[in-house]
Design a protein around this motif. Structure first.
Motif, mmCIF file in Angstrom:
data_model
loop_
_atom_site.group_PDB
_atom_site.id
_atom_site.type_symbol
_atom_site.label_atom_id
_atom_site.label_comp_id
_atom_site.label_asym_id
_atom_site.label_seq_id
_atom_site.Cartn_x
_atom_site.Cartn_y
_atom_site.Cartn_z
ATOM 1 N N LEU A 143 -6.955 -1.796 10.557
ATOM 2 C CA LEU A 143 -6.211 -2.871 9.893
ATOM 3 C C LEU A 143 -5.999 -2.546 8.412
ATOM 4 N N ALA A 144 -6.959 -1.850 7.810
ATOM 5 C CA ALA A 144 -6.824 -1.494 6.391
ATOM 6 C C ALA A 144 -5.577 -0.638 6.162
ATOM 7 N N THR A 145 -5.291 0.267 7.106
ATOM 8 C CA THR A 145 -4.099 1.114 6.923
ATOM 9 C C THR A 145 -2.833 0.268 6.907
ATOM 10 N N ARG A 146 -2.854 -0.835 7.648
ATOM 11 C CA ARG A 146 -1.662 -1.686 7.695
ATOM 12 C C ARG A 146 -1.470 -2.426 6.367
ATOM 13 N N VAL A 147 -2.565 -2.767 5.713
ATOM 14 C CA VAL A 147 -2.465 -3.363 4.375
ATOM 15 C C VAL A 147 -1.891 -2.330 3.409
ATOM 16 N N LEU A 148 -2.412 -1.102 3.490
ATOM 17 C CA LEU A 148 -1.965 -0.068 2.552
ATOM 18 C C LEU A 148 -0.487 0.267 2.760
ATOM 19 N N SER A 149 -0.032 0.255 4.002
ATOM 20 C CA SER A 149 1.394 0.552 4.211
ATOM 21 C C SER A 149 2.262 -0.601 3.734
ATOM 22 N N ALA A 150 1.780 -1.839 3.873
ATOM 23 C CA ALA A 150 2.547 -2.987 3.364
ATOM 24 C C ALA A 150 2.655 -2.924 1.839
ATOM 25 N N ILE A 151 1.571 -2.523 1.186
ATOM 26 C CA ILE A 151 1.588 -2.396 -0.278
ATOM 27 C C ILE A 151 2.574 -1.302 -0.703
ATOM 28 N N ALA A 152 2.543 -0.195 0.021
ATOM 29 C CA ALA A 152 3.452 0.909 -0.322
ATOM 30 C C ALA A 152 4.907 0.471 -0.171
ATOM 31 N N ARG A 153 5.189 -0.275 0.884
ATOM 32 C CA ARG A 153 6.566 -0.751 1.112
ATOM 33 C C ARG A 153 7.003 -1.704 0.000
ATOM 34 N N ALA A 154 6.095 -2.613 -0.374
ATOM 35 C CA ALA A 154 6.483 -3.651 -1.324
ATOM 36 C C ALA A 154 6.491 -3.169 -2.774
ATOM 37 N N SER A 155 5.575 -2.251 -3.112
ATOM 38 C CA SER A 155 5.424 -1.911 -4.528
ATOM 39 C C SER A 155 5.669 -0.437 -4.828
ATOM 40 N N GLY A 156 5.754 0.364 -3.783
ATOM 41 C CA GLY A 156 5.922 1.795 -4.003
ATOM 42 C C GLY A 156 4.627 2.509 -4.365
ATOM 43 N N VAL A 157 3.520 1.761 -4.475
ATOM 44 C CA VAL A 157 2.242 2.392 -4.829
ATOM 45 C C VAL A 157 1.499 2.796 -3.558
ATOM 46 N N GLU A 158 1.169 4.083 -3.459
ATOM 47 C CA GLU A 158 0.426 4.562 -2.290
ATOM 48 C C GLU A 158 -1.048 4.678 -2.623
ATOM 49 N N LEU A 159 -1.824 3.737 -2.125
ATOM 50 C CA LEU A 159 -3.275 3.795 -2.324
ATOM 51 C C LEU A 159 -3.896 4.461 -1.101
ATOM 52 N N ASP A 160 -5.111 4.988 -1.279
ATOM 53 C CA ASP A 160 -5.773 5.518 -0.091
ATOM 54 C C ASP A 160 -6.941 4.622 0.304
ATOM 55 N N PHE A 161 -7.566 5.020 1.393
ATOM 56 C CA PHE A 161 -8.596 4.197 2.000
ATOM 57 C C PHE A 161 -9.765 3.947 1.039
ATOM 58 N N ASP A 162 -10.135 4.975 0.276
ATOM 59 C CA ASP A 162 -11.251 4.821 -0.668
ATOM 60 C C ASP A 162 -10.907 3.829 -1.789
ATOM 61 N N ASP A 163 -9.635 3.823 -2.218
ATOM 62 C CA ASP A 163 -9.210 2.834 -3.214
ATOM 63 C C ASP A 163 -9.461 1.418 -2.689
ATOM 64 N N PHE A 164 -9.166 1.244 -1.406
ATOM 65 C CA PHE A 164 -9.277 -0.086 -0.811
ATOM 66 C C PHE A 164 -10.753 -0.486 -0.686
ATOM 67 N N LEU A 165 -11.598 0.445 -0.280
ATOM 68 C CA LEU A 165 -13.035 0.158 -0.184
ATOM 69 C C LEU A 165 -13.583 -0.267 -1.540
ATOM 70 N N ASP A 166 -13.020 0.355 -2.565
ATOM 71 C CA ASP A 166 -13.417 0.116 -3.938
ATOM 72 C C ASP A 166 -12.919 -1.246 -4.455
ATOM 73 N N ALA A 167 -11.815 -1.709 -3.903
ATOM 74 C CA ALA A 167 -11.194 -2.962 -4.352
ATOM 75 C C ALA A 167 -10.808 -3.783 -3.122
ATOM 76 N N PRO A 168 -11.805 -4.371 -2.453
ATOM 77 C CA PRO A 168 -11.534 -4.960 -1.133
ATOM 78 C C PRO A 168 -11.011 -6.397 -1.151
ATOM 79 N N THR A 169 -10.774 -6.992 -2.331
ATOM 80 C CA THR A 169 -10.281 -8.370 -2.389
ATOM 81 C C THR A 169 -8.842 -8.372 -2.923
ATOM 82 N N PRO A 170 -8.074 -9.431 -2.635
ATOM 83 C CA PRO A 170 -6.702 -9.481 -3.150
ATOM 84 C C PRO A 170 -6.657 -9.335 -4.674
ATOM 85 N N SER A 171 -7.592 -9.969 -5.395
ATOM 86 C CA SER A 171 -7.497 -9.893 -6.855
ATOM 87 C C SER A 171 -7.782 -8.470 -7.344
#
Ligand code: FAD
Lengths: 72, 447
Positions: free
Chosen positions: A34-62
């Motif tokens: 499911l995390a990959t689906r969040v990351l792809s939605a972010i990439a589509r909306a903002s053009g920023v490609e984060l990776d899985f470790d970025d998400f683990l590091d920042a796991p909340t919307p804020s």
């Protein structure tokens, strides 16, 4: 992407309306698939490609919104 | 009231037990010399069993869970602790925390989004009535991937994902079948997950015990070594012809995979066959490598690996819960299963040993190796389950669970819930027992 937009992505992917700015994705039942689906939605909306470790590091919307802003 | 059941897998035995409990006189004909069908146990060390066939279940598999409780069987969690190994490039493997492959997360997210969209568009209980069904039923998953997946990481991962999930080569299944399968099993996340998903638990001591215990309850009503060749019906019953003789009954339940149901001589003939020219067998070979102990755990590894090159496209720690030997299970699926199944036994072992040694450096030589080739099992023809190819759902779907006069159908491929899984097989057995009970009991009272 602001906090609200990221929260909306969490809600859609987790199929759970109860997401706030400080909800931890992985505590709320998110897994790596499911995390990959969040990351792809972010990439589509903002053009920023984060990776899985970025998400683990920042796991909340804020936290994630801050990370996106810092890389945009 | 009497019923003959063809096939002593989970579906047939659930149906037989359900009918017997309602006072029906049942006879079960099983082709093999064992019960269980696509569940099968191997004793890899004294008292230590592994699953050569089906193994995993999750909490949504409620019929299986209830049956386990009834039969006094326990489950054991598939807890994975430690890092995974991934050999997705030309390398021998990279170590990474968790189960997430070192591929572009954004690319995989696009793949899973696209699959989720397919899942949402399908009507699970009648896929052929889904919006856009005709088009989705014509396209193969391979064609769909060429059109929808742009990123090389998504293209690399898709066949591995499909192989692991349904033992399918993308060219063999229609997009409608893929969409249906996802929906039927509870969605991609549930189907893919160990913790909180369809692989949360194993059956302690082996899944084969379910059929063994069901069969023990049925006693000499189960007849082994009796492949059924023909089923002839007339106005008041069926004659089921097996290897050593035939039995007359009010009705029959055929609980075998679709391609095998078509090898039975049905008179009168079936209006629509059970399978088509494009119905492919799922292709899986399971390899069990047995070690004195699960030594990979000492290196902080979980035993989980995903590999772009075969034979072992993924591995998982299936060590028995009692703390004895270590068992690494390798899955060989899809096209790779065909190649591997055709090799001589010595070559199969050598390739599996060599790959395990590259993935988990420092492991000793295995003390045992068991290769279970489901590709060439005459009485399975398709594992994990039948793969519906282009056109199949439109043509076969509407009749999958509709009785042919006195012949009723069961088997995991007749269940639109948890199709292809043990859960689907058991639900189909319950469904058919209730169906027969309702139809013929009613007639018995009113005739
Ligand atoms: C390698 C592998 C891994 C799997 N992993 C999982 C898993 O982890 N979780 C899960 O839920 N499912 C898994 N499955 C799928 C699961 O095993 C099946 O969905 C389920 O066991 C099917 O049960 P069934 O009764 O429908 O069919 P079967 O088990 O195929 O039973 C049919 C029976 O009919 C017999 N038969 C065939 N033809 C005739 C004939 N003419 N006359 C008489 N008898 C006949 C066969 O010998 C067989 O015993 C896996 C399968 C395989 C092979």
């Amino acid at each position: 992407m602001n906090v609200n937009a990221v929260s909306d992505v969490f809600r859609r992917v987790l199929e759970n309306p109860e997401v706030s700015a400080d909800s931890d994705f992985f505590v709320m039942g998110g897994d790596s698939l499911l995390a990959t689906r969040v990351l792809s939605a972010i990439a589509r909306a903002s053009g920023v490609e984060l990776d899985f470790d970025d998400f683990l590091d920042a796991p909340t919307p804020s936290a994630l919104a801050k990370k996106i802003a810092s890389q945009a | 009231m009497s019923v003959v059941v063809v096939g002593a897998g989970l579906a047939g035995l659930t149906a037989a037990a359900g009918l017997a409990a309602r006072g029906v006189e049942v006879t079960v004909f099983e082709a093999r010399e064992r019960v269980g069908g696509r569940t099968h146990g191997i004793e890899v060390a004294p008292g230590a069993w592994v699953d050569a066939g089906a193994a995993y279940l999750g909490d949504r598999h409620t019929a299986l869970t209830a049956l386990l409780a009834e039969l006094d069987l326990k489950t054991t969690p598939t807890t994975m602790t430690g890092a995974s190994r991934f050999a997705l490039g030309g390398d021998d493997g990279r170590t990474r925390a968790g189960r997430f492959p070192p591929l572009s997360a954004v690319a995989l997210g696009e793949l899973f989004d696209a699959l989720d969209e397919l899942d949402r568009g399908v009507r699970a209980e009648a896929p052929w009535l889904s919006a856009d069904a005709a088009r989705l039923d014509r396209l193969t998953a391979a064609e769909w991937a060429r059109e929808h997946l742009r990123h090389p990481d998504a293209r690399l991962f898709f066949p591995l994902f499909l192989g692991e999930m349904m033992a399918a080569d993308p060219a063999d299944v229609s997009v409608l079948h893929l969409a249906f399968y996802l929906r039927s099993g509870g969605g991609i996340r549930y189907l893919n997950a160990f913790a909180g998903g369809a692989q949360e638990n194993r059956i302690d001591g082996g899944a084969h015990q379910v059929c063994r215990r069901l069969a023990a309850g049925l006693g000499d009503r189960v007849r082994l070594g009796e492949p059924v060749r023909a089923i002839h019906q007339d106005g008041d019953g069926v004659t089921v012809v097996a290897a050593t003789g035939s039995v007359r009954a009010r009705a029959a339940v055929v609980a075998v995979p679709p391609t095998l149901a078509d090898t039975i001589d049905h008179r009168p003939g079936l209006p629509v066959p059970r399978s088509g020219a494009r119905t492919a067998p799922g292709c899986a070979v399971k390899v069990h490598l047995v070690y004195p102990a699960p030594a990979w755990r000492e290196q902080g590894l979980s035993g989980w690996s995903v590999n772009a090159r075969g034979p072992l496209l993924s591995t998982v720690d299936d060590s028995p819960a009692d703390g004895g030997v270590g068992v690494l299970t390798g899955f060989v699926t899809g096209r790779e299963a065909h190649r591997y199944a055709a090799l001589p036994a010595a070559e199969q072992r050598e390739q599996a040993f060599a790959q395990a040694a590259r993935l988990f450096p420092g492991l000793p030589e295995p003390i045992g190796c068991h290769v279970t080739d489901w590709v060439h099992e005459d009485y399975s023809r398709g594992c994990y389950a039948a793969l519906f190819g282009p056109g199949d759902w439109s043509r076969l779907g509407p009749r999958l669970a509709v009785p042919h006069q006195r012949v009723h159908w069961a088997g995991t491929e007749t269940s639109t819930e948890f199709f292809g899984l043990m859960e689907g097989a058991i639900r189909s057995g319950h469904r058919v027992a209730a169906e027969i009970n309702a139809m013929y009991r009613w007639r018995d009272i009113h005739d």
